[in-house]
Motif scaffolding. Sequence first.
Motif, mmCIF file in Angstrom:
data_model
loop_
_atom_site.group_PDB
_atom_site.id
_atom_site.type_symbol
_atom_site.label_atom_id
_atom_site.label_comp_id
_atom_site.label_asym_id
_atom_site.label_seq_id
_atom_site.Cartn_x
_atom_site.Cartn_y
_atom_site.Cartn_z
ATOM 1 N N PRO A 40 0.845 -1.206 0.000
ATOM 2 C CA PRO A 40 0.000 0.000 0.000
ATOM 3 C C PRO A 40 0.875 1.250 0.000
ATOM 4 N N VAL A 41 0.472 2.231 -0.798
ATOM 5 C CA VAL A 41 1.193 3.502 -0.901
ATOM 6 C C VAL A 41 0.202 4.610 -1.233
ATOM 7 N N GLY A 42 0.673 5.824 -1.147
ATOM 8 C CA GLY A 42 -0.045 6.965 -1.704
ATOM 9 C C GLY A 42 0.584 7.282 -3.047
ATOM 10 N N VAL A 43 -0.231 7.525 -4.046
ATOM 11 C CA VAL A 43 0.252 7.876 -5.387
ATOM 12 C C VAL A 43 -0.366 9.206 -5.765
ATOM 13 N N ALA A 44 0.456 10.126 -6.191
ATOM 14 C CA ALA A 44 -0.034 11.462 -6.537
ATOM 15 C C ALA A 44 0.359 11.820 -7.966
ATOM 16 N N ILE A 55 6.199 8.570 -2.363
ATOM 17 C CA ILE A 55 7.287 8.850 -1.424
ATOM 18 C C ILE A 55 7.445 7.654 -0.502
ATOM 19 N N THR A 56 8.685 7.386 -0.116
ATOM 20 C CA THR A 56 8.959 6.220 0.719
ATOM 21 C C THR A 56 10.355 6.328 1.297
ATOM 22 N N SER A 57 10.673 5.436 2.185
ATOM 23 C CA SER A 57 12.018 5.369 2.747
ATOM 24 C C SER A 57 12.962 4.722 1.740
ATOM 25 N N GLY A 58 14.167 5.221 1.683
ATOM 26 C CA GLY A 58 15.152 4.711 0.745
ATOM 27 C C GLY A 58 15.558 3.265 0.967
ATOM 28 N N SER A 59 15.262 2.721 2.141
ATOM 29 C CA SER A 59 15.630 1.335 2.423
ATOM 30 C C SER A 59 14.484 0.350 2.188
ATOM 31 N N SER A 60 13.354 0.820 1.679
ATOM 32 C CA SER A 60 12.187 -0.056 1.505
ATOM 33 C C SER A 60 12.437 -1.118 0.426
ATOM 34 N N ARG A 61 11.702 -2.189 0.517
ATOM 35 C CA ARG A 61 11.814 -3.284 -0.459
ATOM 36 C C ARG A 61 11.485 -2.778 -1.857
ATOM 37 N N LYS A 62 10.462 -1.926 -1.994
ATOM 38 C CA LYS A 62 10.093 -1.429 -3.320
ATOM 39 C C LYS A 62 11.231 -0.628 -3.947
ATOM 40 N N VAL A 63 11.923 0.158 -3.142
ATOM 41 C CA VAL A 63 13.067 0.924 -3.646
ATOM 42 C C VAL A 63 14.199 -0.022 -4.031
ATOM 43 N N ARG A 64 14.471 -0.994 -3.211
ATOM 44 C CA ARG A 64 15.530 -1.964 -3.533
ATOM 45 C C ARG A 64 15.202 -2.715 -4.828
ATOM 46 N N ASN A 65 13.921 -3.050 -5.017
ATOM 47 C CA ASN A 65 13.514 -3.712 -6.264
ATOM 48 C C ASN A 65 13.791 -2.820 -7.469
ATOM 49 N N LEU A 66 13.417 -1.553 -7.364
ATOM 50 C CA LEU A 66 13.600 -0.620 -8.481
ATOM 51 C C LEU A 66 15.080 -0.369 -8.760
ATOM 52 N N ARG A 122 13.915 9.691 3.242
ATOM 53 C CA ARG A 122 12.906 9.670 2.181
ATOM 54 C C ARG A 122 13.533 9.813 0.797
ATOM 55 N N VAL A 123 12.937 9.079 -0.155
ATOM 56 C CA VAL A 123 13.260 9.197 -1.569
ATOM 57 C C VAL A 123 11.939 9.349 -2.324
ATOM 58 N N ALA A 124 12.052 9.693 -3.590
ATOM 59 C CA ALA A 124 10.873 9.813 -4.440
ATOM 60 C C ALA A 124 10.928 8.741 -5.519
ATOM 61 N N ILE A 125 9.790 8.137 -5.768
ATOM 62 C CA ILE A 125 9.648 7.226 -6.893
ATOM 63 C C ILE A 125 8.833 7.978 -7.940
#
Length: 145
Positions: A40-44, A55-66, A122-125
């Motif tokens: 779950p995330v917020g998408v704008a 927006i998310t933490s730079g250590s999140s699984r989704k960021v690591r995947n990307l 925080r990082v931005a996707i």
Amino acid sequence: MTSWTPGWGSFPAPLLDFWTERHLCTLTTLRPDGRPHVVPVGVALDHEQECAWVITSGSSRKVRNLLAAGSDGSPVAACAVDGARWSTLEGVATVLHDPASVARACERYAARYRVPRDNPARVAIRISASRFTGSASLLEPATGG
């Protein structure tokens, strides 16, 4: 299923309203082994920059995947549901660490949801949307591929 390919200047009003209303979304990224990772995330949406932000933490699984996918980004899908109304945004996502991109993502997030809490990690996707699918009520009379 109905779909629409973005021409940001001719965004269907019901679809824009839906992606502006406050709906929690899911983001699907691909793990390095190809398995989907859904969270779950917020998408704008950002009409000025013709993209969507998470927006998310730079250590999140989704960021690591990307990041594992490389600098060209990776295919993603973000989906929002409200009863019988739903829409999925498909595109390519990249992780941005620069302060201007993170600030822009936070600004867009705040416009749809709320001002985000402080997060120094925080990082931005950034999602470059290539297609929206969804319930017919959001996309008609638009047509697309």
